[in-house]
Design a protein around this motif. Structure first.
Motif, PDB file in Angstrom:
ATOM      1  N   VAL A  82       2.699   1.823  -3.558  1.00 30.70           N
ATOM      2  CA  VAL A  82       1.658   2.327  -4.243  1.00 30.70           C
ATOM      3  C   VAL A  82       1.140   3.639  -4.089  1.00 30.70           C
ATOM      4  O   VAL A  82       1.173   4.607  -5.023  1.00 30.70           O
ATOM      5  CB  VAL A  82       0.499   1.360  -4.513  1.00 30.70           C
ATOM      6  CG1 VAL A  82      -0.474   2.041  -5.344  1.00 30.70           C
ATOM      7  CG2 VAL A  82       0.818   0.071  -4.963  1.00 30.70           C
TER       8      VAL A  82
ATOM      9  N   ARG B 202       1.980  17.626  -9.864  1.00 31.79           N
ATOM     10  CA  ARG B 202       1.180  17.851 -10.906  1.00 31.79           C
ATOM     11  C   ARG B 202       0.337  19.029 -10.382  1.00 31.79           C
ATOM     12  O   ARG B 202       0.027  20.176 -11.256  1.00 31.79           O
ATOM     13  CB  ARG B 202       0.209  16.701 -11.259  1.00 31.79           C
ATOM     14  CG  ARG B 202      -0.520  16.640 -12.320  1.00 31.79           C
ATOM     15  CD  ARG B 202      -1.252  15.545 -12.748  1.00 31.79           C
ATOM     16  NE  ARG B 202      -2.002  15.725 -14.001  1.00 31.79           N
ATOM     17  CZ  ARG B 202      -3.412  15.979 -14.024  1.00 31.79           C
ATOM     18  NH1 ARG B 202      -3.855  16.445 -12.902  1.00 31.79           N
ATOM     19  NH2 ARG B 202      -3.965  15.944 -15.141  1.00 31.79           N
TER      20      ARG B 202
ATOM     21  N   LEU C  52       1.026  -1.121   0.060  1.00 35.51           N
ATOM     22  CA  LEU C  52      -0.171  -0.116   0.173  1.00 35.51           C
ATOM     23  C   LEU C  52       0.776   1.163   0.016  1.00 35.51           C
ATOM     24  O   LEU C  52       0.526   2.209  -0.710  1.00 35.51           O
ATOM     25  CB  LEU C  52      -0.789  -0.010   1.085  1.00 35.51           C
ATOM     26  CG  LEU C  52      -1.575   1.473   1.609  1.00 35.51           C
ATOM     27  CD1 LEU C  52      -2.875   1.272   0.367  1.00 35.51           C
ATOM     28  CD2 LEU C  52      -2.506   1.220   2.898  1.00 35.51           C
TER      29      LEU C  52
ATOM     30  N   THR D 250       2.116   7.958  -5.855  1.00 36.78           N
ATOM     31  CA  THR D 250       0.995   8.549  -6.375  1.00 36.78           C
ATOM     32  C   THR D 250       0.559   9.887  -5.690  1.00 36.78           C
ATOM     33  O   THR D 250       0.294  11.017  -6.488  1.00 36.78           O
ATOM     34  CB  THR D 250      -0.572   7.546  -6.000  1.00 36.78           C
ATOM     35  OG1 THR D 250      -0.076   6.512  -6.596  1.00 36.78           O
ATOM     36  CG2 THR D 250      -1.671   8.153  -6.848  1.00 36.78           C
TER      37      THR D 250
ATOM     38  N   HIS E 264       3.278  12.424  -7.007  1.00 32.22           N
ATOM     39  CA  HIS E 264       2.897  12.866  -8.336  1.00 32.22           C
ATOM     40  C   HIS E 264       1.559  13.822  -8.421  1.00 32.22           C
ATOM     41  O   HIS E 264       1.842  14.729  -9.078  1.00 32.22           O
ATOM     42  CB  HIS E 264       2.212  11.378  -9.118  1.00 32.22           C
ATOM     43  CG  HIS E 264       1.242  11.688 -10.568  1.00 32.22           C
ATOM     44  ND1 HIS E 264       1.872  12.350 -11.427  1.00 32.22           N
ATOM     45  CD2 HIS E 264       0.123  11.734 -10.538  1.00 32.22           C
ATOM     46  CE1 HIS E 264       0.916  12.435 -12.432  1.00 32.22           C
ATOM     47  NE2 HIS E 264      -0.241  12.110 -11.790  1.00 32.22           N
ATOM     48  N   ALA E 265       0.425  13.683  -7.460  1.00 39.90           N
ATOM     49  CA  ALA E 265      -0.768  14.337  -7.677  1.00 39.90           C
ATOM     50  C   ALA E 265       0.002  15.812  -6.935  1.00 39.90           C
ATOM     51  O   ALA E 265      -0.395  16.670  -7.726  1.00 39.90           O
ATOM     52  CB  ALA E 265      -1.728  13.835  -6.582  1.00 39.90           C
TER      53      ALA E 265
ATOM     54  N   ARG F 191       0.079  22.491 -12.315  1.00 35.73           N
ATOM     55  CA  ARG F 191      -1.092  23.325 -12.744  1.00 35.73           C
ATOM     56  C   ARG F 191      -1.235  24.495 -12.245  1.00 35.73           C
ATOM     57  O   ARG F 191      -1.922  25.487 -13.067  1.00 35.73           O
ATOM     58  CB  ARG F 191      -2.127  22.345 -12.601  1.00 35.73           C
ATOM     59  CG  ARG F 191      -2.051  21.210 -13.268  1.00 35.73           C
ATOM     60  CD  ARG F 191      -3.222  20.890 -14.118  1.00 35.73           C
ATOM     61  NE  ARG F 191      -3.073  19.882 -15.203  1.00 35.73           N
ATOM     62  CZ  ARG F 191      -3.434  20.162 -16.465  1.00 35.73           C
ATOM     63  NH1 ARG F 191      -4.438  21.032 -16.767  1.00 35.73           N
ATOM     64  NH2 ARG F 191      -3.223  18.964 -17.092  1.00 35.73           N
TER      65      ARG F 191
END
Lengths: 81, 245, 108
Positions: free
Chosen positions: C79, C90, C76, C83, C86-87, C94
């Motif tokens: 993974v 990102r 867990l 993530t 990355h979020a 943005r």
């Protein structure tokens, strides 16, 4: 050892609580509050209350953070905004 | 103003320090924690309630009213948020050509990252299984209705974030929405009245050996109602606060 | 006998490596100049640090059935950590955060 762990955790708890109260940026305050919940969750688990620990982790660190962030997005980000 | 705040803080702090100084030492066998109801719960709780998990026994049987009102409090929080004008107001629908496209654009100006999308989709079933296990095993191990409600609610929020509002709204069927939101208080009241009929006490649980199955059924129904109702309320809280204003 | 000792060495080694990653990640989180480099450091904490500490603990316990939980936790963490990083990166991208470069030394 157990006493040391408890003492460290409780001191950390007080320290995070103070940083939450002192944060001017409310998003930072929410992140720090998540940290506070996480430490409190460890304290609960260590004091033998796993039920409360699960709730603290899920509600305190998870759901309330999201709800706080949404509220901040709808209102103002700074304390004197 | 600053002096007033300082004085207030000092008074509150002094009160707390005096209060803490008055507490019995930690682990004192003569402290009120050990001389009042706590000892009885520990010694006779299992026999008196017939429940295997002492935490559940205290939560639902000894302190049933507290738990009932706790469920009502969560429901009231949702009612309060829904009563805010911005929570239910819909933005005016765009007219003319390309209305649907512009609407969608406004809804999620930032497209969801494919990585986050994939990971949330992959993890969601496991989170659901964990919530169900925590509900089911809550009988004998830590966990239970409230914990499972928080986990399912968090999963629904995560799914709502990556799939968008329209899809997330479909997780809770429209016709049953109001009933699901009020599920916790409603079922709690129903079980309380069943207990009244059976034992003569509001929220009473039949404690004798013969009523084992019935008692277990009442507890399971309560836990499931707390889990489902609580999860729906958490997800709805999120949706209401996330609504475009 | 030898196998047990070997297993223990591997387990302790994993924990030590994990703690080293955690330490390096934490120092990076505090010392790095902008959000991207910090996310880079913090994600090492999660995946490499916590992941190998958990695996080391499972090995130390001798892979009993209950240690399946530790392995699942490690999966867990491995993974979800990247993530999250990355979020975060990102979202920063943005919202128009510029990456730190050697030329602009100001606070990022």
């Amino acid at each position: 050892m157990s006493v040391v762990f408890d003492a460290v955790m409780l001191l950390l708890l007080i320290a995070t609580a103070i940083t939450v109260a002192r944060a001017r940026d409310l998003v930072a305050a929410v992140v720090k509050f998540g940290l506070y919940s996480l430490v409190l969750c460890l304290v609960w688990q260590h004091r033998g209350a796993p039920d409360v620990a699960i709730t603290e982790a899920a509600v305190g660190a998870g759901v309330t953070s999201v709800l706080f962030l949404l509220t901040i997005a709808k209102t103002a980000r700074s304390e004197r905004g | 103003m600053r002096t007033f705040a300082l004085a207030l803080v000092l008074v509150v702090a002094a009160t707390m320090v005096i209060g803490i100084a008055g507490l019995p030492p930690h682990g004192d066998p003569d402290g009120p924690v050990h001389t009042h109801v706590g000892a009885r719960y520990l010694e006779q709780g299992v026999a008196e309630t017939g429940l295997r998990n002492l935490v559940t026994a205290v939560l639902l049987v000894y302190r049933g009213f507290d738990t009932f009102l706790e469920v009502v409090v969560i429901f009231t929080a949702l009612v309060a948020v829904l009563a805010l004008p911005s929570a239910t107001r819909q933005p005016p629908p765009p007219r003319g050509e390309g209305a649907a496209a512009s609407r969608r654009e406004a809804d999620d100006a930032v497209p969801v990252s494919p990585v986050v999308f994939l990971v949330v989709r992959l993890l969601a079933p496991f989170i659901a299984v964990f919530a169900l296990a925590s509900l089911y095993r809550g009988h004998v191990t830590p966990g239970g209705g409230f914990q499972s409600a928080a986990i399912i609610g968090a999963m629904m929020i995560a799914l709502g974030l990556v799939f968008g509002r329209e899809h997330a709204a479909r997780l809770v069927p429209h016709g049953a929405k109001a009933w699901l939101q009020a599920l916790g208080p409603l079922v709690f009241a129903a079980v309380a009245f069943v207990g009244w009929r059976l034992t003569g006490a509001f929220l009473g649980f039949p404690a004798d050996e013969a009523a084992y199955a019935l008692r277990e059924a009442m507890v399971v129904v309560l836990e499931v109602a707390i889990a489902v109702g609580g999860a729906v309320i958490l997800a709805q809280l999120f949706m209401a606060l996330d609504a475009p204003s | 006998m030898i196998g047990g000792v070997l297993l223990e060495i591997v387990a302790v080694g994993l924990v030590v490596v994990g703690v080293a990653f955690l330490l390096a990640g934490t120092i990076g989180l505090v010392r790095f100049p902008d959000v991207y480099t910090r996310a880079h450091a913090a994600s090492k904490c999660d995946s490499a640090g916590a992941g190998s500490v958990l695996l080391g603990l499972a090995l130390h316990d001798g892979f009993a059935f209950g240690d399946l939980k530790l392995v699942l936790l490690a999966i867990l963490v491995v993974v979800s950590g990247p993530t999250t990083a990355h979020a975060l990166a990102r979202a920063a991208m943005r919202s128009g955060r510029r990456a730190w470069t050697r030329d602009e030394r100001g606070p990022a």
